[in-house]
Design a protein around this motif. Structure first.
Motif, PDB file in Angstrom:
ATOM      1  N   PRO A 221       0.814  -1.209   0.000  1.00 60.05           N
ATOM      2  CA  PRO A 221       0.000   0.000   0.000  1.00 60.05           C
ATOM      3  C   PRO A 221       0.849   1.262   0.000  1.00 60.05           C
ATOM      4  N   SER A 222       0.240   2.360  -0.337  1.00 56.85           N
ATOM      5  CA  SER A 222       0.831   3.673  -0.133  1.00 56.85           C
ATOM      6  C   SER A 222       0.226   4.226   1.149  1.00 56.85           C
ATOM      7  N   VAL A 223       1.073   4.455   2.152  1.00 60.65           N
ATOM      8  CA  VAL A 223       0.596   4.849   3.478  1.00 60.65           C
ATOM      9  C   VAL A 223       0.944   6.307   3.734  1.00 60.65           C
ATOM     10  N   HIS A 224      -0.039   7.076   4.178  1.00 61.64           N
ATOM     11  CA  HIS A 224       0.138   8.477   4.566  1.00 61.64           C
ATOM     12  C   HIS A 224      -0.025   8.534   6.084  1.00 61.64           C
ATOM     13  N   PHE A 225       1.088   8.643   6.794  1.00 60.96           N
ATOM     14  CA  PHE A 225       1.107   8.483   8.250  1.00 60.96           C
ATOM     15  C   PHE A 225       1.507   9.788   8.923  1.00 60.96           C
ATOM     16  N   SER A 226       0.773  10.167   9.951  1.00 63.38           N
ATOM     17  CA  SER A 226       1.121  11.322  10.773  1.00 63.38           C
ATOM     18  C   SER A 226       1.052  10.920  12.240  1.00 63.38           C
ATOM     19  N   ALA A 227       1.926  11.503  13.046  1.00 61.50           N
ATOM     20  CA  ALA A 227       1.965  11.221  14.477  1.00 61.50           C
ATOM     21  C   ALA A 227       1.614  12.485  15.255  1.00 61.50           C
ATOM     22  N   THR A 228       0.744  12.341  16.245  1.00 57.92           N
ATOM     23  CA  THR A 228       0.258  13.471  17.030  1.00 57.92           C
ATOM     24  C   THR A 228       0.524  13.212  18.502  1.00 57.92           C
ATOM     25  N   ALA A 229       1.119  14.181  19.187  1.00 53.29           N
ATOM     26  CA  ALA A 229       1.350  14.094  20.629  1.00 53.29           C
ATOM     27  C   ALA A 229       0.108  14.563  21.367  1.00 53.29           C
ATOM     28  N   VAL A 230      -0.276  13.808  22.398  1.00 56.69           N
ATOM     29  CA  VAL A 230      -1.445  14.157  23.203  1.00 56.69           C
ATOM     30  C   VAL A 230      -1.028  14.237  24.667  1.00 56.69           C
ATOM     31  N   PRO A 231      -1.790  14.951  25.495  1.00 57.14           N
ATOM     32  CA  PRO A 231      -1.392  15.168  26.891  1.00 57.14           C
ATOM     33  C   PRO A 231      -1.702  13.963  27.784  1.00 57.14           C
ATOM     34  N   SER A 232      -0.993  12.863  27.565  1.00 56.09           N
ATOM     35  CA  SER A 232      -1.077  11.689  28.424  1.00 56.09           C
ATOM     36  C   SER A 232       0.297  11.042  28.452  1.00 56.09           C
ATOM     37  N   VAL A 233       0.505  10.143  29.381  1.00 59.69           N
ATOM     38  CA  VAL A 233       1.784   9.451  29.495  1.00 59.69           C
ATOM     39  C   VAL A 233       1.780   8.187  28.654  1.00 59.69           C
ATOM     40  N   ARG A 234       0.762   7.355  28.846  1.00 55.73           N
ATOM     41  CA  ARG A 234       0.668   6.093  28.116  1.00 55.73           C
ATOM     42  C   ARG A 234      -0.459   6.143  27.100  1.00 55.73           C
ATOM     43  N   GLY A 235      -0.331   5.283  26.099  1.00 56.94           N
ATOM     44  CA  GLY A 235      -1.450   5.034  25.210  1.00 56.94           C
ATOM     45  C   GLY A 235      -1.245   5.493  23.791  1.00 56.94           C
ATOM     46  N   ILE A 236      -1.879   4.745  22.884  1.00 54.34           N
ATOM     47  CA  ILE A 236      -1.921   5.088  21.466  1.00 54.34           C
ATOM     48  C   ILE A 236      -3.348   4.923  20.981  1.00 54.34           C
ATOM     49  N   LEU A 237      -3.800   5.873  20.196  1.00 56.49           N
ATOM     50  CA  LEU A 237      -5.053   5.738  19.456  1.00 56.49           C
ATOM     51  C   LEU A 237      -4.715   5.991  17.991  1.00 56.49           C
ATOM     52  N   ALA A 238      -4.768   4.933  17.192  1.00 53.89           N
ATOM     53  CA  ALA A 238      -4.490   5.046  15.758  1.00 53.89           C
ATOM     54  C   ALA A 238      -5.810   5.061  15.003  1.00 53.89           C
ATOM     55  N   THR A 239      -6.013   6.103  14.192  1.00 52.60           N
ATOM     56  CA  THR A 239      -7.201   6.212  13.360  1.00 52.60           C
ATOM     57  C   THR A 239      -6.803   5.946  11.919  1.00 52.60           C
ATOM     58  N   VAL A 240      -7.325   4.855  11.374  1.00 51.09           N
ATOM     59  CA  VAL A 240      -7.003   4.415  10.018  1.00 51.09           C
ATOM     60  C   VAL A 240      -8.148   4.792   9.094  1.00 51.09           C
ATOM     61  N   HIS A 241      -7.852   5.541   8.036  1.00 51.20           N
ATOM     62  CA  HIS A 241      -8.833   5.882   7.013  1.00 51.20           C
ATOM     63  C   HIS A 241      -8.502   5.068   5.759  1.00 51.20           C
ATOM     64  N   ALA A 242      -9.421   4.199   5.378  1.00 61.18           N
ATOM     65  CA  ALA A 242      -9.246   3.389   4.171  1.00 61.18           C
ATOM     66  C   ALA A 242     -10.410   3.660   3.234  1.00 61.18           C
ATOM     67  N   PHE A 243     -10.209   3.356   1.958  1.00 59.35           N
ATOM     68  CA  PHE A 243     -11.211   3.694   0.949  1.00 59.35           C
ATOM     69  C   PHE A 243     -11.590   2.435   0.183  1.00 59.35           C
ATOM     70  N   ALA A 244     -12.887   2.189   0.146  1.00 61.65           N
ATOM     71  CA  ALA A 244     -13.392   0.922  -0.393  1.00 61.65           C
ATOM     72  C   ALA A 244     -12.998   0.741  -1.849  1.00 61.65           C
ATOM     73  N   SER A 245     -12.616  -0.487  -2.179  1.00 56.67           N
ATOM     74  CA  SER A 245     -12.216  -0.812  -3.550  1.00 56.67           C
ATOM     75  C   SER A 245     -13.414  -1.110  -4.444  1.00 56.67           C
ATOM     76  N   ARG A 246     -14.604  -1.195  -3.840  1.00 55.50           N
ATOM     77  CA  ARG A 246     -15.850  -1.480  -4.568  1.00 55.50           C
ATOM     78  C   ARG A 246     -17.004  -1.062  -3.672  1.00 55.50           C
ATOM     79  N   PRO A 247     -18.220  -1.003  -4.182  1.00 54.62           N
ATOM     80  CA  PRO A 247     -19.357  -0.704  -3.304  1.00 54.62           C
ATOM     81  C   PRO A 247     -19.480  -1.778  -2.216  1.00 54.62           C
ATOM     82  N   ILE A 248     -19.643  -1.353  -0.978  1.00 52.10           N
ATOM     83  CA  ILE A 248     -19.743  -2.296   0.140  1.00 52.10           C
ATOM     84  C   ILE A 248     -20.934  -1.942   1.005  1.00 52.10           C
TER      85      ILE A 248
END
Length: 345
Positions: A221-248
């Protein structure tokens, strides 16, 4: 009991590896190395380990033979010691980025730490996807924390053929992902209330996600990745945006995720209308090896959004190292990893 040593055990991931291994019924921690804290007890930098062990840190060069070595050295640390260390341990698990990628991708993304040609290939420890490779593995590489969360959301969609090979990922992370050694950006007065994108393009996890998706699905795939710092010590929340290859229909991505993780003990799919908190969040996962994820679908625009939450120091590092170790040693994969987290926190 398997005799285990931890190389570079004084940082945050080293502390988490020690916490998990000292309570593990199938292993004995025989050494923990740190040049900075040599001669001091394990609880000197890790106060949560008070009373758990009488071990003291030894210098890196005092590492002795062991059955299994877990390396928590920073980038390049194990590479520099590879010729010696490989002779001291029957099996090695590495938590740095030294051995994750195929040679061409490593050369592209890690020019400062080139990998010699004679270094063997490591098995990539994404247990939900590579478990069958781990029992026979001698050398294992633990994923990067944000790449790990992203891959858990991406791989089921790609494998099911639901999405185009172009993905957008925004990963939000707490400050512990920067390690125990502070710099100006991670110093508490600068970081405590931070909510900022600190790497909009060019993050090294971009290459890791592309490499591993291709390795596991034969689709690059071609991945467009950005990292954002948030005001916490632990934890990751990854939001993945994908685009359907056909009507689903709106249930197909949910079925793909449910099929992929139905029998995986550490991945929990949050389904619509089954929780007071319908979206994953890292808070309740602190200290655990669990991953919570949920999927939303915009059928009109063909957009699939997967949110994935983990603890960066456990599921994103030490917990996966222990999960992989269990599989390597033929032990129950959940052994030593049963902590369920706290709520509220």
């Amino acid at each position: 009991m398997t005799r285990v040593a931890v190389l570079g055990a004084s940082g945050y991931t080293g502390g988490e590896v020690l916490r998990l291994l000292l309570a593990h019924p199938g292993v004995e921690v025989v050494q923990a190395t740190s040049d900075q804290f040599a001669g001091k007890r394990l609880d000197f930098p890790h106060p949560n380990l008070r009373g758990m062990s009488a071990l003291r840190f030894v210098p890196h060069d005092a590492l002795e033979p062991c059955e299994l070595l877990v390396s928590c050295m920073p980038q390049g640390g194990l590479l520099q010691r590879w010729a010696r260390v490989r002779e001291l341990a029957g099996r090695i698990i590495d938590l740095s980025a030294d051995f994750r990628l195929d040679p061409a991708d490593h050369e592209r993304w890690y020019k400062k730490h080139p990998r010699p040609a004679d270094v063997p290939r490591f098995v990539y420890a994404l247990p939900e996807w590579t478990a069958q490779q781990l029992p026979e593995a001698r050398y294992v590489a633990v994923p990067g924390c944000m790449a790990h969360a992203s891959l858990l959301g991406i791989l089921p969609l790609v494998r099911a053929g639901l999405v185009k090979p172009e993905l957008v990922v925004d990963a939000k992370t707490g400050s512990s992902g920067g390690g125990a050694t502070p710099d100006r950006a991670s110093h508490h007065p600068e970081r405590a209330s931070a909510l900022r994108c600190y790497r909009a393009v060019g993050h090294r996890h971009t290459g890791e996600i592309e490499n591993i998706v291709e390795r596991l699905t034969q689709t690059r795939p071609s991945v467009h990745f950005s990292a954002t710092a948030v005001p916490s010590v632990r934890g990751i929340l990854a939001t993945v945006h994908a685009f359907a290859s056909r009507p689903i229909d709106e249930n197909e991505p949910l079925r793909a995720l449910a099929t992929a993780y139905r029998e995986k003990p550490f991945v929990r799919l949050i389904r619509p209308n089954t929780s007071a908190s319908p979206f994953p969040e890292p808070g309740p996962l602190q200290g655990t090896n669990y991953c919570d994820l949920a999927v939303d679908v915009d059928t009109e625009r063909g957009r699939i959004v997967v949110n994935v939450a983990i603890d960066n120091l456990v599921k994103g590092a030490a917990g996966t190292a222990v999960h992989a170790m269990n599989l390597m040693l033929g032990r129950p994969e959940t052994e030593g990893l049963g902590f369920r987290g706290l709520h509220p926190i």
